[in-house]
Design an enzyme around this catalytic site. Structure first.
Site, PDB file in Angstrom:
ATOM      1  N   SER A  51     -10.114  -8.400   0.291  1.00 39.18           N
ATOM      2  CA  SER A  51     -11.326  -8.408   0.891  1.00 39.18           C
ATOM      3  C   SER A  51     -13.345  -7.614   0.043  1.00 39.18           C
ATOM      4  O   SER A  51     -13.697  -8.154   0.198  1.00 39.18           O
ATOM      5  CB  SER A  51     -11.468  -7.173   1.992  1.00 39.18           C
ATOM      6  N   GLY A  97       2.128  -5.752   1.584  1.00 37.35           N
ATOM      7  CA  GLY A  97       1.490  -7.374  -0.007  1.00 37.35           C
ATOM      8  C   GLY A  97       1.757  -6.445  -1.221  1.00 37.35           C
ATOM      9  O   GLY A  97       1.717  -5.582  -1.320  1.00 37.35           O
ATOM     10  N   GLY A 136      -3.797 -13.777   1.597  1.00 34.53           N
ATOM     11  CA  GLY A 136      -3.503 -12.855   1.111  1.00 34.53           C
ATOM     12  C   GLY A 136      -2.869 -12.348   3.042  1.00 34.53           C
ATOM     13  O   GLY A 136      -1.606 -12.066   3.050  1.00 34.53           O
ATOM     14  N   HIS A 137      -3.615 -11.575   3.484  1.00 32.77           N
ATOM     15  CA  HIS A 137      -3.495 -11.994   4.312  1.00 32.77           C
ATOM     16  C   HIS A 137      -2.947 -12.669   5.679  1.00 32.77           C
ATOM     17  O   HIS A 137      -1.376 -12.218   6.392  1.00 32.77           O
ATOM     18  CB  HIS A 137      -4.866 -11.052   5.625  1.00 32.77           C
TER      19      HIS A 137
END
Ligand code: AMP
Length: 286
Positions: A186, A147, A36-37
């Protein structure tokens, strides 16, 4: 890729880039990076000449008893992933660099923080808005990438940037998911195998809500109840909220119309997991 730990160094680097006419894109993170990051970094890479990412676990946005000390960290791996994603500069400051003195000045955004994550975590969004405002002032990027996974955060940051006339465009990027629909986070490392198997029910509930709206349902309470009923089939998942709201204001409408956001949060074992999807409601009932 350069890794810089001081405000003076990152300012010097981004000042030089802007003076040379280069556009600067910025991806703020708390590290322990996942796909995602990386997708935010890749979006910044496509759009901008110089890509800056920050890795900073911001104590201000954690409440008492939350997982600040236990928050997962792996700087060497984060640096390798950042470099592979095309990041030019990583800003990885120590807490003492960001907050050398007690913080007397904070940024708080009203209304849009009142419900959902703000209700569960009363000091969280002031911590987020304060560090993001500070990072914007340090990095001086023209575009900053966030995001959609943290939809309420996107709303808070957009509103802060607009209200304070900050010279930065806030770009929201789609949520990256595992193959079974679980949004990458995370905090997913905290899940036991059974909890991991149960967690995709959150995305299935959002899909059920979106399907109902697609089939013509316009009553938010009906959509919310359907999402909650599906989550209730998983005993390991403790629902916090399932909501159908106006996408920008996060207000509950009398009837769903225009840009709607379905929001969900639940405790799954140790972590609280968040997810959301957007639905655009057309004027006519199909
Ligand atoms: P964090 O490190 O959790 O503070 O997240 C840093 C940025 O990555 C925030 O803008 C998040 O919304 C974004 N992000 C986290 N998870 C995802 C995901 N699964 N897909 C896309 N963006 C994400």
């Amino acid at each position: 890729m350069d890794v810089l730990a001081t405000i003076a160094e990152i300012r010097a680097a981004t000042d030089a880039a802007r003076t040379a006419g280069r556009t600067v894109g910025f991806v703020p993170t708390m590290g322990y990076l996942h796909d995602g990051h990386v997708s935010l970094m890749e979006a910044a890479r496509r759009d901008c000449d110089l890509v800056v990412a920050s890795i900073f676990v911001n104590p201000l946005q954690f409440g008492a008893g939350e997982d600040l000390d236990a928050y997962p960290r792996d700087l060497p791996r984060d640096l390798a992933l950042s470099e592979a994603a095309g990041v030019d500069l990583v800003f990885a400051p120590a807490v003492a660099e960001m907050y050398p003195r007690p913080v007397l000045t904070t940024v708080s955004v009203a209304d849009v923080t009142a419900r959902f994550e703000g209700a569960s975590r009363p000091t969280h969004f002031a911590g987020v808005a304060t560090v993001v405002a500070k990072l914007f002032a340090i990095v001086g990027a023209g575009r900053a990438y966030f995001g959609e996974k943290d939809w309420q955060q996107v709303c808070v940051v957009r509103r802060m940037a607009a209200d304070l006339s900050l010279p930065v465009e806030v770009v929201a990027c789609p949520t990256h998911r595992e193959d079974d629909g679980l949004a990458r986070s995370s905090r997913n490392v905290y899940l036991s195998p059974d909890e991991r198997a149960a967690a995709p029910v959150l995305h299935r509930a959002l899909q059920r809500g979106a399907d109902l709206i697609g089939a013509g349902e316009r009553d938010p309470a009906v959509v919310e109840a359907a999402m909650a009923d599906l989550v209730a089939t998983e005993p390991l998942v403790g629902l916090d909220y399932a909501a159908a709201v106006e996408a920008d204001s996060l207000v509950s409408p009398a009837a769903l119309a225009g840009d709607v956001r379905l929001l969900i949060a639940a405790r799954v074992g140790r972590p609280r997991l968040l997810d959301n999807v957007g639905v655009t409601v057309s004027g006519s009932v199909p």
